[in-house]
Design a protein around this motif. Structure first.
Motif, PDB file in Angstrom:
ATOM      1  N   THR A  28       0.639  -1.132   0.165  1.00 53.09           N
ATOM      2  CA  THR A  28       0.033   0.214  -0.013  1.00 53.09           C
ATOM      3  C   THR A  28       0.812   1.348   0.101  1.00 53.09           C
ATOM      4  O   THR A  28       0.310   2.374   0.170  1.00 53.09           O
ATOM      5  CB  THR A  28      -0.978  -0.015   1.407  1.00 53.09           C
ATOM      6  N   ALA A  48      -5.654   2.955   5.278  1.00 53.85           N
ATOM      7  CA  ALA A  48      -6.073   1.953   5.439  1.00 53.85           C
ATOM      8  C   ALA A  48      -7.579   1.590   5.869  1.00 53.85           C
ATOM      9  O   ALA A  48      -7.987   2.559   6.378  1.00 53.85           O
ATOM     10  CB  ALA A  48      -5.155   1.214   6.986  1.00 53.85           C
ATOM     11  N   SER A  49      -7.996   0.478   5.637  1.00 55.73           N
ATOM     12  CA  SER A  49      -9.576   0.314   5.941  1.00 55.73           C
ATOM     13  C   SER A  49      -9.671   0.300   7.472  1.00 55.73           C
ATOM     14  O   SER A  49      -8.667   0.071   8.371  1.00 55.73           O
ATOM     15  CB  SER A  49      -9.678  -1.175   5.528  1.00 55.73           C
ATOM     16  N   THR A  51      -9.891   3.177   9.182  1.00 55.91           N
ATOM     17  CA  THR A  51      -9.372   4.412   9.585  1.00 55.91           C
ATOM     18  C   THR A  51     -10.327   5.352   8.926  1.00 55.91           C
ATOM     19  O   THR A  51     -10.981   5.079   7.780  1.00 55.91           O
ATOM     20  CB  THR A  51      -7.962   4.590   9.409  1.00 55.91           C
ATOM     21  N   HIS A  54      -9.553   5.716   4.754  1.00 51.32           N
ATOM     22  CA  HIS A  54      -9.725   4.436   4.221  1.00 51.32           C
ATOM     23  C   HIS A  54      -9.950   4.949   2.577  1.00 51.32           C
ATOM     24  O   HIS A  54     -10.547   5.686   2.359  1.00 51.32           O
ATOM     25  CB  HIS A  54     -10.613   3.371   4.598  1.00 51.32           C
ATOM     26  N   ASP A  55      -9.171   4.393   1.722  1.00 53.01           N
ATOM     27  CA  ASP A  55      -9.252   4.444   0.231  1.00 53.01           C
ATOM     28  C   ASP A  55      -8.583   5.786  -0.226  1.00 53.01           C
ATOM     29  O   ASP A  55      -8.847   6.055  -1.443  1.00 53.01           O
ATOM     30  CB  ASP A  55     -10.684   4.287  -0.302  1.00 53.01           C
ATOM     31  N   GLN A 125       2.661   5.968   7.644  1.00 53.25           N
ATOM     32  CA  GLN A 125       1.625   5.414   7.424  1.00 53.25           C
ATOM     33  C   GLN A 125       0.698   4.838   8.584  1.00 53.25           C
ATOM     34  O   GLN A 125      -0.436   4.638   8.638  1.00 53.25           O
ATOM     35  CB  GLN A 125       1.595   4.243   6.290  1.00 53.25           C
ATOM     36  N   GLY A 126       1.495   3.961   9.453  1.00 52.20           N
ATOM     37  CA  GLY A 126       0.917   3.458  10.712  1.00 52.20           C
ATOM     38  C   GLY A 126       0.865   4.410  11.670  1.00 52.20           C
ATOM     39  O   GLY A 126      -0.179   4.283  12.270  1.00 52.20           O
ATOM     40  N   ASN A 130      -3.680   6.570  11.749  1.00 49.85           N
ATOM     41  CA  ASN A 130      -4.338   5.493  12.232  1.00 49.85           C
ATOM     42  C   ASN A 130      -5.970   5.533  12.349  1.00 49.85           C
ATOM     43  O   ASN A 130      -6.580   6.793  11.834  1.00 49.85           O
ATOM     44  CB  ASN A 130      -3.642   5.408  13.669  1.00 49.85           C
ATOM     45  N   ASP A 131      -6.475   4.879  13.119  1.00 55.94           N
ATOM     46  CA  ASP A 131      -7.843   4.973  13.471  1.00 55.94           C
ATOM     47  C   ASP A 131      -8.569   5.878  14.248  1.00 55.94           C
ATOM     48  O   ASP A 131      -9.796   6.309  14.249  1.00 55.94           O
ATOM     49  CB  ASP A 131      -8.472   3.387  13.813  1.00 55.94           C
ATOM     50  N   ASN A 209     -14.572  -1.623   6.770  1.00 56.16           N
ATOM     51  CA  ASN A 209     -14.038  -2.100   5.488  1.00 56.16           C
ATOM     52  C   ASN A 209     -14.738  -1.870   4.369  1.00 56.16           C
ATOM     53  O   ASN A 209     -14.966  -2.293   3.188  1.00 56.16           O
ATOM     54  CB  ASN A 209     -13.950  -3.787   5.597  1.00 56.16           C
TER      55      ASN A 209
END
Length: 252
Positions: A28, A48-49, A51, A54-55, A125-126, A130-131, A209
């Protein structure tokens, strides 16, 4: 002679970094080097999905200073004037200990012998996307799982989600050089999921998701988010239709 030796050592360090990126980048994250500037790299990472991001696509430019790897790379974020995360400023500044733009100690800060460009992009990214980005704000980590924190984290995430959608529109209008077709292809495939998630929120559902789930009392969709989405979704539909994104017809 010292200058020539230093330049050779610098080029060797950069080529070593390129090899690490080529072999170990997550699926990704994408990186491209400039043909005539070894010191420049352009990075795009996917949200990331699970968060608020996402997309989404998020672009960064990295410049390796002459003192690299003794000093960390300088990183610029393509913000389009939007502040969608406490670590990312409208000016393009990326606030991260690993870049020496925020306080830290030990392995959190840049090390000329241990740190790498791969570590930089994976950390962004991490740790940044994040969420629950609200807690990335300095001092707010103490409010995790507290009533005040939960009360404030949700609207922050909703706003981050809206700004992610607006970032998509900016990217489709002005894709960063070298990634023009990449941006189109990404949204040709993910456009319908973006709109599906928006539609789920508009119906008062929770998005997981990129699919709607049952309404949750713990995480309701606010009226403010639904109102904001009614304004941004038509622009997204038009932008995705223009690039012939798959499966977007039902949202027109």
């Amino acid at each position: 002679m010292q200058g020539a030796s230093r330049a050779k050592s610098w080029a060797k360090a950069v080529q070593k970094e390129w090899k690490i990126l080529e072999n170990d980048l997550p699926e990704t994250i994408y990186v491209r080097a400039f043909e005539d500037r070894m010191d420049l790299l352009r990075v795009v990472m996917m949200g990331a999905s699970g968060t608020p991001y996402h997309d989404g696509l998020f672009f960064f430019d990295l410049q390796l200073p002459p003192s690299y790897p003794d000093a960390p790379p300088q990183v610029y974020y393509h913000s389009f004037g939007l502040r969608l995360n406490p670590n990312l400023y409208e000016s393009g500044t990326v606030c991260l200990s690993l870049l020496n733009t925020f306080g830290g100690e030990g392995t959190e800060v840049w090390s000329s012998t241990e740190s790498s460009l791969l570590q930089v992009v994976v950390s962004i990214q991490g740790l940044v996307f994040n969420d629950k980005p609200y807690y990335n704000e300095t001092g707010y980590e103490t409010m995790v799982d507290k009533p005040e924190g939960r009360r404030n984290a949700l609207p922050y995430s909703e706003n981050a989600y809206l700004l992610t959608l607006r970032t998509m529109l900016h990217l489709l209008r002005r894709p960063p050089r070298g990634f023009e077709e990449f941006v189109k292809e990404h949204f040709r495939h993910r456009g319908r999921f973006v709109l599906g998630a928006c539609n789920a929120w508009l119906q008062g559902n929770i998005v997981d998701n990129a699919h709607a789930t049952e309404v949750s009392r713990k995480q309701p969709c606010s009226a403010g988010l639904r109102l904001a989405l009614t304004k941004v979704v038509p622009s997204l539909v038009a932008a995705f239709t223009e690039i012939r994104a798959k499966g977007c017809e039902e949202y027109q």
